[in-house]
Design a protein around this motif. Structure first.
Motif, PDB file in Angstrom:
ATOM      1  N   PRO A 156       0.801  -1.231   0.000  1.00 62.54           N
ATOM      2  CA  PRO A 156       0.000   0.000   0.000  1.00 62.54           C
ATOM      3  C   PRO A 156       0.830   1.274   0.000  1.00 62.54           C
ATOM      4  O   PRO A 156       0.466   2.259  -0.637  1.00 62.54           O
ATOM      5  CB  PRO A 156      -0.833  -0.137   1.275  1.00 62.54           C
ATOM      6  N   LYS A 157       1.967   1.282   0.700  1.00 62.66           N
ATOM      7  CA  LYS A 157       2.791   2.481   0.756  1.00 62.66           C
ATOM      8  C   LYS A 157       3.543   2.749  -0.540  1.00 62.66           C
ATOM      9  O   LYS A 157       4.030   3.851  -0.762  1.00 62.66           O
ATOM     10  CB  LYS A 157       3.799   2.359   1.913  1.00 62.66           C
ATOM     11  N   GLN A 158       3.654   1.711  -1.388  1.00 59.50           N
ATOM     12  CA  GLN A 158       4.407   1.859  -2.634  1.00 59.50           C
ATOM     13  C   GLN A 158       3.525   2.200  -3.825  1.00 59.50           C
ATOM     14  O   GLN A 158       4.042   2.512  -4.893  1.00 59.50           O
ATOM     15  CB  GLN A 158       5.152   0.554  -2.952  1.00 59.50           C
ATOM     16  N   ARG A 159       2.206   2.140  -3.658  1.00 61.33           N
ATOM     17  CA  ARG A 159       1.326   2.198  -4.826  1.00 61.33           C
ATOM     18  C   ARG A 159       1.510   3.460  -5.661  1.00 61.33           C
ATOM     19  O   ARG A 159       1.459   3.409  -6.883  1.00 61.33           O
ATOM     20  CB  ARG A 159      -0.137   2.069  -4.388  1.00 61.33           C
ATOM     21  N   GLY A 160       1.688   4.592  -5.009  1.00 57.89           N
ATOM     22  CA  GLY A 160       1.854   5.818  -5.766  1.00 57.89           C
ATOM     23  C   GLY A 160       3.067   5.769  -6.676  1.00 57.89           C
ATOM     24  O   GLY A 160       2.997   6.134  -7.853  1.00 57.89           O
ATOM     25  N   LEU A 161       4.203   5.301  -6.149  1.00 53.84           N
ATOM     26  CA  LEU A 161       5.422   5.223  -6.953  1.00 53.84           C
ATOM     27  C   LEU A 161       5.310   4.147  -8.027  1.00 53.84           C
ATOM     28  O   LEU A 161       5.787   4.332  -9.152  1.00 53.84           O
ATOM     29  CB  LEU A 161       6.623   4.942  -6.049  1.00 53.84           C
ATOM     30  N   VAL A 162       4.711   3.008  -7.677  1.00 54.97           N
ATOM     31  CA  VAL A 162       4.533   1.938  -8.665  1.00 54.97           C
ATOM     32  C   VAL A 162       3.646   2.421  -9.807  1.00 54.97           C
ATOM     33  O   VAL A 162       3.919   2.180 -10.990  1.00 54.97           O
ATOM     34  CB  VAL A 162       3.942   0.684  -7.997  1.00 54.97           C
TER      35      VAL A 162
END
Length: 485
Positions: free
Chosen positions: A125-131
């Motif tokens: 969830p914390k990576q979704r923006g960058l992914v």
């Protein structure tokens, strides 16, 4: 960000190769037909067939993945797409090219679905923006690099078709090399067209207009540039410049979208697009410098419409419906992108190449007239709206599953929604249709004024339907793999 690229580089590479091949194929076919003195109607029909294939691929892809699994479905479609690309070099019969173009679009949509479900499974969830941002960058960069190949290799021989087929072969390698087992099959998100037509009609209008404009651009802009006297190298540069504008505008657009009212932004962007495209619509021939400058500015604006509409619609739709919303938006975009190249192709055939941008001007002007910011009551605006703007991948390079990567959408809600095929929700009997006449009753607008509900836009609601009890099961296996690539 470096760790994200390292973790997801295989999937980003697959996306990059796919879009290099897709972008090069679209421009190559348009220039090949232009060199053979084929009129714009056939060129538009080829791009329309591609979008029809993308739309059909959304349904067929779910069934194929459900039958043989993600990895085999991806490999199958990559092989079929590669064979269809090479088929353009073996057959010179234009109706057969239209069929092959549809097959390419259908196969690519299935590949998008597999890649996006894998990205969703592996992203925390914390990576979704960058992914999500990495996927968008890979998509746009692939389209741009596909155009720049024409600068290096301007000859329109069969070598370019072989290069396209090579790209689709290379995009197969990262997925075929995985040691992960097949995940459980996915179920398609339900479509609720009547609900969304009442809840977010202005967003759907914007998406339809964006499809008309961008579908025409991808299909006929190479033909337009060639008829302006540009060489193959310059056509490639022109297309790369315009598509690159779509990537460059996403950052400033996000800041504006988070700060100002999105309905007014959509209307303003559409109005500026009318003015920006007007010189190319009026003058049959323009200098190359003017063509590049005006084309770049017009592309900055035309590629802003779809992400603004997506953000605007998400502000007025509950989280549990956002997968269905994305499917509806992409279906609407596909309808517009299938019609746009045909209409603009006919206009170019009858009245000249500048009709491409005349069509853009007229479509944008209609959008200016149709968008009514003052009619938005915000009655069903979600909490924390406006939601943070997320730069969307190009609509020609994403599937309904891309919403699962959107960090604005709760992960468990997305998984539950993708698992549960629900019946379309009927609007409450007492709710009037937005576009029809209805008895007036006032509702709060959220902005200190009251307006009759007959003109409420983005605001007519229906209660979220409940998922079927028999569909409740572990959703984590439906949208990804058990182990990372």
């Amino acid at each position: 960000m470096r760790q994200i690229w390292k973790s997801f580089r295989a999937l980003y590479f697959a996306s990059l190769m796919m879009l290099i091949g897709s972008g090069l194929l679209s421009t190559y076919l348009a220039l090949r037909l232009a060199a053979d003195q084929v009129d714009g109607l056939w060129v538009g029909a080829l791009m329309a067939a591609n979008y029809v294939g993308l739309a059909l691929g959304g349904k067929i892809g779910h069934r194929l993945i459900g039958r043989v699994g993600h990895i085999r479905a991806y490999a199958t479609c990559a092989g079929i797409v590669g064979a269809a690309v090479l088929g353009h070099g073996l057959i010179n019969y234009l109706p057969a090219w239209i069929f092959l173009r549809m097959i390419v679009g259908l196969g690519m949509m299935c590949q998008y679905m597999v890649i996006e479900s894998w990205l969703n499974e592996q992203a925390s969830p914390k990576q979704r923006g960058l992914v999500f941002s990495g996927y968008m960058i890979a998509s746009y960069m692939g389209l741009v690099l596909g155009q720049l190949i024409l600068v290096i290799h301007p000859q329109l021989g069969l070598e370019l078709l072989m290069l396209v087929a090579m790209c689709f072969t290379l995009c197969l390698v990262p997925v075929a090399m995985t040691r992960s087992i097949h995940p459980a099959p996915m179920r398609p998100a339900p479509l609720e067209p009547l609900f969304f037509m009442r809840r977010v009609p202005q967003s759907l209008t914007t998406v339809l207009s964006a499809g008309l404009i961008i579908g025409s651009f991808y299909g006929l802009a190479p033909l337009y540039a060639a008829q302006q006297g540009l060489s193959t190298e310059h056509v490639g540069l022109f297309m790369a410049c315009c598509i690159g504008a779509g990537l460059l505008v996403q950052g400033p657009l996000g800041k504006l979208s988070d700060r100002y009212d999105r309905a007014w932004l959509i209307r303003g962007v559409a109005g500026l697009l009318v003015l920006a495209a007007l010189p190319l619509a009026i003058f049959p021939n323009v200098p190359m410098e003017v063509l590049f400058a005006v084309g770049f500015v017009a592309s900055l604006l035309q590629f802003s419409l779809y992400p603004l509409a997506v953000a605007f619609s998400n502000d007025h739709v509950e989280g549990e419906r956002r997968v269905s919303l994305t499917a509806m938006l992409l279906m609407t975009y596909g309808v517009g992108a299938s019609i746009g190249p045909l209409v603009s192709g006919v206009l170019m055939k009858q009245f000249g190449s500048n009709m491409l941008y005349a069509f853009v001007c007229v479509t944008a002007l209609v959008l200016v007239l149709r968008i009514r910011p003052k009619a938005v009551t915000n009655l069903h605006q979600v909490e924390d709206a406006p939601l943070h703007h997320i730069a969307m991948p190009d609509s020609m390079s994403s599937s309904p599953l891309v919403v699962a990567l959107d960090p604005r959408v709760d992960e468990q809600v997305v998984q539950d929604q993708m698992q549960t095929a629900t019946e379309p929700a009927a609007p409450p009997e007492h709710e009037p249709e937005v576009e029809g006449e209805a008895p007036e009753r006032v509702v709060p607008s959220g902005e200190g004024v009251v307006r009759p509900v007959a003109v409420v836009d983005e605001a007519v609601s229906a209660e979220p339907q409940a998922a079927r009890p028999d569909a409740a099961h572990d959703a984590s296996r439906d949208v990804g793999v058990d182990r990372p690539l």
